[in-house]
Scaffold this motif. Structure first.
Motif, short mmCIF file in Angstrom:
data_model
loop_
_atom_site.label_atom_id
_atom_site.label_comp_id
_atom_site.label_asym_id
_atom_site.label_seq_id
_atom_site.Cartn_x
_atom_site.Cartn_y
_atom_site.Cartn_z
N ILE A 149 0.86 -1.18 0.00
CA ILE A 149 0.00 0.00 0.00
C ILE A 149 0.90 1.24 0.00
CG2 ILE A 149 -1.83 1.28 1.16
CD1 ILE A 149 -2.89 -1.33 0.38
N THR A 150 0.76 2.08 -1.01
CA THR A 150 1.62 3.26 -1.15
C THR A 150 0.91 4.54 -0.71
OG1 THR A 150 0.94 3.76 -3.42
CG2 THR A 150 2.70 2.16 -3.14
N LYS A 151 1.69 5.60 -0.60
CA LYS A 151 1.18 6.97 -0.38
C LYS A 151 0.35 7.09 0.90
CE LYS A 151 0.96 7.44 -5.42
NZ LYS A 151 0.14 7.77 -6.59
N PRO A 168 -2.44 -10.71 2.19
CA PRO A 168 -1.51 -10.14 3.17
C PRO A 168 -0.87 -8.83 2.70
CG PRO A 168 -0.51 -12.01 2.05
CD PRO A 168 -1.95 -11.97 1.62
N ILE A 169 -1.00 -7.79 3.51
CA ILE A 169 -0.27 -6.54 3.25
C ILE A 169 1.12 -6.73 3.84
CG2 ILE A 169 -0.22 -4.04 3.61
CD1 ILE A 169 -3.24 -4.25 4.29
N LYS A 170 2.13 -6.73 3.00
CA LYS A 170 3.48 -6.96 3.51
C LYS A 170 4.27 -5.68 3.71
CE LYS A 170 4.17 -11.76 2.12
NZ LYS A 170 5.06 -12.73 1.45
N PHE A 171 3.96 -4.66 2.89
CA PHE A 171 4.72 -3.41 2.99
C PHE A 171 3.80 -2.21 2.84
CE2 PHE A 171 7.73 -6.59 1.53
CZ PHE A 171 8.84 -6.36 2.31
N ILE A 172 4.22 -1.10 3.43
CA ILE A 172 3.52 0.17 3.25
C ILE A 172 4.55 1.24 2.87
CG2 ILE A 172 1.56 -0.29 4.73
CD1 ILE A 172 2.97 1.20 6.98
N LEU A 183 9.94 2.65 2.92
CA LEU A 183 9.14 1.44 2.75
C LEU A 183 9.27 0.64 4.03
CD1 LEU A 183 7.50 -0.20 0.52
CD2 LEU A 183 9.58 -1.57 0.29
N GLU A 184 8.16 0.30 4.64
CA GLU A 184 8.18 -0.43 5.92
C GLU A 184 7.46 -1.76 5.79
OE1 GLU A 184 6.50 1.67 9.18
OE2 GLU A 184 7.64 3.51 8.83
#
Length: 442
Positions: A243-245, A265-269, A278-279
């Motif tokens: 998921i960005t921004k 699964p959301i792995k990074f934001i 990027l986390e």
């Protein structure tokens, strides 16, 4: 992050923490505040109502554990249910073979190519040597953007702007990088209605045989993220989502909850524009920060990535209030490594909303401008900023080729930063927080 969601939820938690009696009226009032904050962040109303019902039932019917007060128990219930809303546990990329192939897909404008660069940097810090293949033949600037990213990271890239056959590019790139640890494949951004591009994505997936397909979703679209994820999953098996921004997105909560609802699964934001922003998405840490409880674990991990020796004397002086322009200059490099100041402060319990907004939005451009201004100052001025009056302001501005207002802006930022650091220095410096600060002030 997430516009006003974090601010509103933190305010609600502070209100709850200040209550002397926790009864049904208080619980309902807290739930209304939570509902309002989530709906404003575009979280689906049905999800919000289900969440509210669960919180109310648990808060009114569960007995607090031994040694836990009623309000502490309600705060924990709110925390638990918000974490549950977003997926509960963190899931990282697990490199199980070599080469490990990651296929990136997403809509046009979602930030897919930029996040490929961020992912490459993340993997690089983990000790891997990723290579990137550009199969985007639709967007003219795609290869050039990747070229600039990979050059800055010193990573290999395969692509050919003159070759319009995406499948051919994929095959040749795989052959070129067969000995690499990780291969990241960029595909053309598309609209979910464009059948030709969706067919191409399916064909590329068949050629690449990816170990993981990452779907990049723009956090500003809110709960529409669910529809997007479903549309892409019909073409190729989505293994994880980025998921960005999310930095400042008013609808980010809607995107996170909508995707979590379909159990992808959301792995990074993505939390900013910098290559380091990027986390790994950890619902527990994320909600902890949103509620103003901090995230010391993440901050310590960031601090440990900085490899210089700790200047203990300088750190102690800064925390006691002896913070000069010279100190601030030397700490700008640290800020660049740790991330934007607001992100850092958000990870400290109770500190997320204490830094004034104008102090948290210092861009790299401004940091560069501030350094130029300080290069025009004397040693005495850097050590004793209080002597900088109007005549010195004019001289510094003239020497740096900038305006008097720029010098005054720098001095104002310095004062705000000094106050924030001094305030933090009054806090207890033992345990993990002390360890984090000693790492952070390297």
């Amino acid at each position: 992050m997430l516009g006003n969601l974090g601010k509103n939820l933190t305010k609600t938690m502070k209100k709850l923490a200040g209550m002397t009696i926790i009864d049904e009226e208080v619980v309902k009032e807290v739930i209304k505040d939570i509902q309002r904050a989530l709906i404003q962040s575009d979280v689906n109303i049905k999800l919000v109502l289900n969440l509210s019902k669960t919180i109310e039932e648990r808060a009114l019917n569960e007995e607090p554990p031994k040694g836990v007060t009623a309000k502490e128990h309600v705060i924990k219930i709110v925390y638990d249910e918000l974490v549950h809303l977003l997926g509960e546990k963190a899931e990282e990329v697990e490199i199980e073979k070599k080469p490990y192939k990651i296929l990136f897909v997403g809509l046009q404008g979602s930030g897919k190519t930029t996040n490929i660069g961020k992912m490459a940097r993340y993997l690089q810090k983990k000790g891997f040597n990723p290579a990137i293949i550009c199969t985007d033949t639709w967007r003219p600037a795609a290869y050039e953007q990747l070229r600039q990213l990979t050059e800055s990271l010193n990573l290999p890239l395969y692509g050919d702007p003159d070759n319009k056959d995406a499948l051919d590019l994929a095959r040749k790139g795989l052959k070129e990088f067969k000995k690499q640890d990780i291969i990241i494949v960029d595909t053309a951004g598309r609209h979910k209605e464009e059948k030709d591009l969706l067919d191409e994505m399916e064909q590329i997936s068949a050629v690449v045989e990816p170990d993981e397909v990452m779907l990049v979703i723009d956090g500003t679209i809110g709960q529409q993220a669910k529809e997007q994820a479903l549309a892409f999953s019909k073409t190729t098996k989505i293994g994880s989502i980025v998921i960005t921004k999310l930095d400042g997105s008013a609808k980010g909560g809607g995107a996170l909850s909508a995707v979590a609802e379909i159990r992808a699964p959301i792995k990074f934001i993505g939390t900013g524009e910098h290559i380091e922003d990027l986390e790994v998405f950890d619902p527990e840490r994320f909600i902890s920060r949103l509620l103003g409880m901090g995230d010391i674990r993440t901050l310590i991990e960031r601090a440990e990535e900085i490899e210089e020796d700790v200047d203990t004397e300088a750190m102690d002086a800064m925390l006691s209030g002896k913070f000069t322009l010279k100190d601030m200059y030397s700490q700008f490099e640290m800020m660049n490594k740790m991330g934007p100041m607001q992100q850092v402060m958000n990870m400290l319990p109770g500190m997320g909303n204490k830094l004034p907004k104008n102090a948290s939005q210092v861009t790299e451009e401004k940091l560069g401008k501030y350094k130029i201004l300080m290069d025009s100052m004397t040693e005495e001025e850097l050590t004793h900023p209080e002597i900088i009056k109007q005549s010195r302001v004019k001289r510094i501005a003239r020497g740096s080729g900038m305006r008097n207002e720029d010098v005054k802006e720098l001095l104002k930022y310095y004062q705000v930063t000094k106050k924030a650091i001094k305030g933090f220095g009054k806090r207890k410096m033992g345990g993990p927080l002390g360890q984090m600060m000693r790492q952070m002030m390297r």
